[in-house]
Every structure is written in C-alpha cells, then in structure tokens.
Design a protein around this motif. Structure first.
Motif, PDB file in Angstrom:
ATOM      1  N   MET A  46     -51.708  -3.204  21.029  1.00 41.61           N
ATOM      2  CA  MET A  46     -52.143  -3.367  19.647  1.00 41.61           C
ATOM      3  C   MET A  46     -52.712  -2.059  19.106  1.00 41.61           C
ATOM      4  N   PRO A  47     -52.257  -1.605  17.948  1.00 37.05           N
ATOM      5  CA  PRO A  47     -52.776  -0.352  17.376  1.00 37.05           C
ATOM      6  C   PRO A  47     -54.283  -0.372  17.161  1.00 37.05           C
ATOM      7  N   PHE A  48     -54.879  -1.562  17.011  1.00 36.26           N
ATOM      8  CA  PHE A  48     -56.332  -1.625  16.865  1.00 36.26           C
ATOM      9  C   PHE A  48     -57.000  -0.952  18.063  1.00 36.26           C
ATOM     10  N   VAL A  98     -52.652   0.738  10.785  1.00 34.60           N
ATOM     11  CA  VAL A  98     -54.104   0.687  10.947  1.00 34.60           C
ATOM     12  C   VAL A  98     -54.722   2.072  10.778  1.00 34.60           C
ATOM     13  N   THR A  99     -55.914   2.095  10.216  1.00 29.71           N
ATOM     14  CA  THR A  99     -56.664   3.339  10.026  1.00 29.71           C
ATOM     15  C   THR A  99     -58.106   3.111  10.435  1.00 29.71           C
ATOM     16  N   ALA A 100     -58.798   4.193  10.744  1.00 33.35           N
ATOM     17  CA  ALA A 100     -60.188   4.117  11.176  1.00 33.35           C
ATOM     18  C   ALA A 100     -61.113   4.526  10.033  1.00 33.35           C
ATOM     19  N   LEU A 126     -66.840   3.235  12.373  1.00 33.89           N
ATOM     20  CA  LEU A 126     -67.503   2.071  11.796  1.00 33.89           C
ATOM     21  C   LEU A 126     -66.663   0.813  11.995  1.00 33.89           C
ATOM     22  N   GLU A 127     -65.389   0.903  11.619  1.00 36.55           N
ATOM     23  CA  GLU A 127     -64.492  -0.237  11.765  1.00 36.55           C
ATOM     24  C   GLU A 127     -63.055   0.243  11.709  1.00 36.55           C
ATOM     25  N   VAL A 128     -62.161  -0.643  12.096  1.00 39.05           N
ATOM     26  CA  VAL A 128     -60.725  -0.382  12.025  1.00 39.05           C
ATOM     27  C   VAL A 128     -60.127  -1.348  11.007  1.00 39.05           C
ATOM     28  N   ARG A 129     -59.312  -0.816  10.112  1.00 41.00           N
ATOM     29  CA  ARG A 129     -58.706  -1.633   9.060  1.00 41.00           C
ATOM     30  C   ARG A 129     -57.198  -1.667   9.283  1.00 41.00           C
ATOM     31  N   GLY A 130     -56.653  -2.874   9.272  1.00 40.72           N
ATOM     32  CA  GLY A 130     -55.231  -3.005   9.581  1.00 40.72           C
ATOM     33  C   GLY A 130     -54.474  -3.889   8.607  1.00 40.72           C
TER      34      GLY A 130
END
Length: 514
Positions: free
Chosen positions: A200-202, A232-234, A243-247
């Motif tokens: 998973m890219p996360f 996904v980006t960080a 802070l978080e990962v957005r997908g």
C-alpha cells in the motif's frame, strides 16, 4: 519636588498612551455618562470628543442592545469583579454616528478616583475579523461538502498508520462505515494476493517516500478484491515532520476489464491474421495449381484427344467396308465424345484465365466495348438476323478486354437462346450512386426465376447436351468471375417464354471502386 515632577510626568504619559492606543477607549461615570473618548474612539464611531462627552453611553449602542448593556453595567458595577472581557456572548454591537452598526469586543474595568466609580471600556471593531471568520466558515463548509460529495474515494492516514478520516465515496468503495474505517490501519485494506512490490502506498509514505502513484488491489469489507489506482501525498509540518498521509483511491475495475478485453481481441486478431496469411498462401498455391492446370489443359490433355479423334477417323475411313452398322455408330459416338471433350477443355481453360486481377483499373468506354463485342459476333448476328438497340452507355473503371468478353458472352447467349422468331436485344445503363448498372434485355425463351442463380455456376446448364441449345455451361460462370473481380455483381431476371434481362454493375469514373 522630585516626586511632584514624576507624578506630572506619569500623568502626561498616561494621557498620551490613551490617545495613541489603536483600540477605542471610553470611560463612563456612575450615571453612565461618557467622560473620556480617545482618538481611536472618534475614528471608530465617527464622533468628535466634544459631541459625546457628558452624553449617555446608549448613544453609542444600537437600540436593541441598550437594555442589555444597562443590565450588564449595573451587574458588573455591583460585583467584585475588577475586569471582564465581552465578545460573542452576548454579541456586542456598536452604533456609529451615521447609524450603521458594527460587531465589537470589549474589555471593561472598574476604576475608582476621588471616591467615585468609573468604568473604562477598551473596544475593538472586529468587522474585518468576523468577515474573515465567516468566509473561512463558508470555505470550510464548501470543502466539507466537496469532500463528502466528490465521487472519488479520499482517505487520510495518521503518522501511526491509522485511518483518521474518509469521505462517502471511500466508504462506498471499501464497504466500511466511517467509524469502521477509523478502527483500521491503512495496511488492513491491502489485498492478501497483492505481490510484494505492490504494498500500500500509504506505508511507503509513512516510511519516508514523498509521493506515490501506484496500481494495487484492496480488500473490501465483504472480502472481495478490487484493482485500484492509489495516489498519495504526505503532509508535513514546518520542521519536516510527517503529520498525515492523504490518499485518493480510484476503482480501475472497468479499465482492467477493458484492457483484458483488448488483450484478448489482440490475440484473436493475431490468430485471425495468421489464418488469413495461411489462407492467402493456400490461395496463391491454388492459383498456381490453376495456372498449372491451364498449361496442362492447353497442351498435355489436348494432344491425346487429337490422337483419339485422328485414329478414330482413320479407323472409320480405312475399315468402313469391313464394319457393320453398330461399329460405325460406335465410331461416330467416340468422335463426338472426343470433340465435346476438346470443347469442354477449351472452355475450362478460358474460365481459368478469366477475371485476372484488375490491379490498375482504367477508364474504359462501354460504347467502344459494345462495338467490339458486336464485331466479334457479326457472323451470329447476321445468321440470326438479330436486332440490337442501345441507349447511351457510360464510361466505367475496368479492364477493356475482360469486359468485352462479358458483353460478348451475354449477347451471344441472348442470340443463341432465342425463340422461333427474330431475336431482339436492347442494351441500357442506369447510374446508381457511384456505380453504373448495365442491362441486356432479350426476347428469348426465358427461364424459371428459381434458376437465375444456378446458371452462373460452372457446368450448370438448363438444357441437355446436344439438341437445339448446345454449350458447356461455363460462359455465364466466366462473366460472374470477371464482374466480381471488378467489385461488382451480376444477376438475371426472367420469365419463361418472355425473355430475360441480365444486369451487372461496374464502378463509375471517379467513384469509390469497391
């Protein structure tokens, strides 16, 4: 003396500080009369100081707030509280000289001087701030609506790998509720059959990769696997801490299915192409064999037939007086059979050579072709006293020699299959889009309509051997082969006893050809 100067200096400094303060400063006495009104207050409310000093505080308030203010003033004055900040609860409003209202926040403090109680209010116009807050609320609302209604699945994952938020599309895609997703790790969504290179890219981002776009598979709540594209980006803080990962998750099931279909079609096309090539090779071999047959038919087969015919004639002439009637009849049958065999071989040879490729069709005049055909048939026309009429004929694309053979065969047949009266033929043409339909109509014996397709096949005759209408049954097959090589078609219409009309189509000059 020194203390007196210090006191005077402090008083002057205090007064200057009040005047230069950016916030409005207003002081009221026990009767709620204004007794101090600094420059910022004059700017905010639009009054000059002399206009408000000694006036009741209510002149700076909207009417609907005056009673609320009076209660709060009395309650604050009677309380032990020395200072109080008031903002949204209750909502504070000021009224300018022009009657317009504005939102404000106020800090009020008790001040005692000369045995009297004063209330000092520090007021700030928060119009711009409230407008910014309202705009921010609208933006947040729009963002939330967009987040929830966008048809693309969206997830956020915390630095610990736990799913922190999901939109409706993500819930629909995975089959989990929002609460259920918040209890999962991002890795929990990965399909078990995903290969090692498709984690998973996360997780990649949690491991430090800045951005990932990857095809993988996820496992839905019901256990089904689904091919997806994950982008996904960080999100980092100022210090570079995650802070978080957005997908964004996109279902690519249809695309994968289409790719598989295209793959199968490509394989099928390759197989068909191979079969076509094999067929073309077989066809070329057949063409070569046909040419070989034509050579044999024109040389090797005819020589034995000539020998049979010659020696049979020799036998008949040399031993005629020694043969009985039956023997002479048998010799006649043998000669007739050999002669008909020679005719048949000649017709087959003509059929094998007919309709060769029209690789470079040229513009030809049907008037010229008809004239040449009639010249070749002159003896038959004169012998049968045939009448042939024509309409103006067009120019077409084709091979002049082959088309001459078509006209000649059709006209020759029309004269041969005549009734006991003078044969009459008419040649006409009619344009149909980018083609010409040419027709040859006769007044001959005609035929049953059920035979109009059969007559174009090799060796298919409607009349017995010999008799009134001799022939091999190959002439019309030759016509069909030539017309089809010209990308046209040929057919007949007929009524017994009333004659027949043969039609065939050819490409017009400037037409599409096929």
């Amino acid at each position: 003396m020194a203390m007196s100067n210090t006191h005077a200096f402090s008083k002057d400094l205090y007064g200057e500080l009040v005047e230069v303060c950016e916030d409005a400063i207003i002081t009221i006495d026990e009767r709620q009369r204004i007794c101090l009104f600094n420059r910022s207050a004059q700017r905010v409310f639009g009054y000059k100081a002399e206009e408000v000093l000694g006036e009741p505080m209510e002149m700076l308030m909207p009417e609907h707030f005056a009673q609320v203010h009076s209660r709060h003033f009395n309650g604050f004055a009677a309380s032990r509280t020395r200072s109080k900040f008031m903002s949204d609860r209750p909502r504070i409003s000021g009224r300018r000289k022009d009657g317009s209202e504005f939102p404000a926040e106020i800090t009020i403090s008790k001040v005692e001087a000369g045995g009297r109680l004063y209330i000092a209010a520090v007021l700030r116009d928060v119009t711009e701030r409230q407008q910014a807050e309202e705009a921010l609320k609208l933006l947040e609302r729009d963002h939330r609506e967009l987040y929830e209604t966008v048809p693309v699945a969206y997830l956020t994952v915390g630095a610990d790998g736990c799913i922190t938020s999901s939109n409706s599309a993500a819930q629909k895609l995975t089959g989990y509720t929002k609460a259920e997703l918040r209890d999962l790790l991002a890795q929990d969504l990965q399909a078990e059959e995903s290969d090692e290179g498709a984690v998973m890219p996360f997780q990649n981002l949690l491991d430090g990769t800045p951005c990932v776009n990857q095809e993988t598979s996820i496992r839905r709540k019901n256990g089904e696997t689904m091919p997806v594209l994950l982008s996904v980006t960080a999100a980092m803080d100022d210090k570079g801490k995650l802070l978080e990962v957005r997908g964004v998750i996109i279902d690519i099931t249809d695309r994968k299915r289409a790719e598989e279909t295209l793959k199968q079609q490509a394989e099928t096309l390759a197989r068909v192409n191979q079969e076509v090539q094999q067929f073309a090779w077989m066809a070329s071999r057949t063409a070569e064999e046909l040419q070989d047959f034509a050579h044999v038919a024109s040389h090797d087969l005819q020589e034995p037939l000539r020998m049979v015919t010659s020696y049979t004639h020799l036998l008949a002439s040399r031993y005629a007086d020694k043969l009985d009637e039956d023997a002479r009849e048998f010799i006649t049958f043998a000669v007739d059979g050999a002669t008909r065999m020679q005719e048949l071989i000649q017709e087959l040879l003509a059929y094998s050579r007919a309709g060769g490729d029209v690789a470079m069709p040229e513009e030809v005049d049907c008037e010229t072709i008809l004239d040449r055909s009639l010249a070749n048939l002159r003896a038959s026309i004169e012998e049968n006293d045939a009448i042939i009429t024509r309409d103006p004929l067009p120019k077409v694309m084709g091979d002049e020699t082959q088309l001459t053979q078509v006209f000649q065969n059709l006209i020759g047949n029309a004269i041969k299959y005549r009734r006991d009266r003078r044969p009459e033929l008419h040649v006409s043409a009619q344009q149909e889009a980018d083609r010409w339909r040419l027709s040859i109509r006769d007044n001959g014996i005609g035929m049953d309509p059920k035979h109009t397709e059969r007559i174009f096949k090799v060796f298919q005759r409607l009349h017995g051997k010999g008799g009134k209408y001799p022939g091999t049954g190959i002439g019309l097959a030759i016509c069909k082969k030539i017309i089809e090589q010209h990308y046209g078609r040929i057919w007949a219409e007929s009524t017994p006893g009333q004659g027949s009309t043969f039609h065939f189509t050819l490409s017009a000059v400037g037409g599409h050809g096929k």
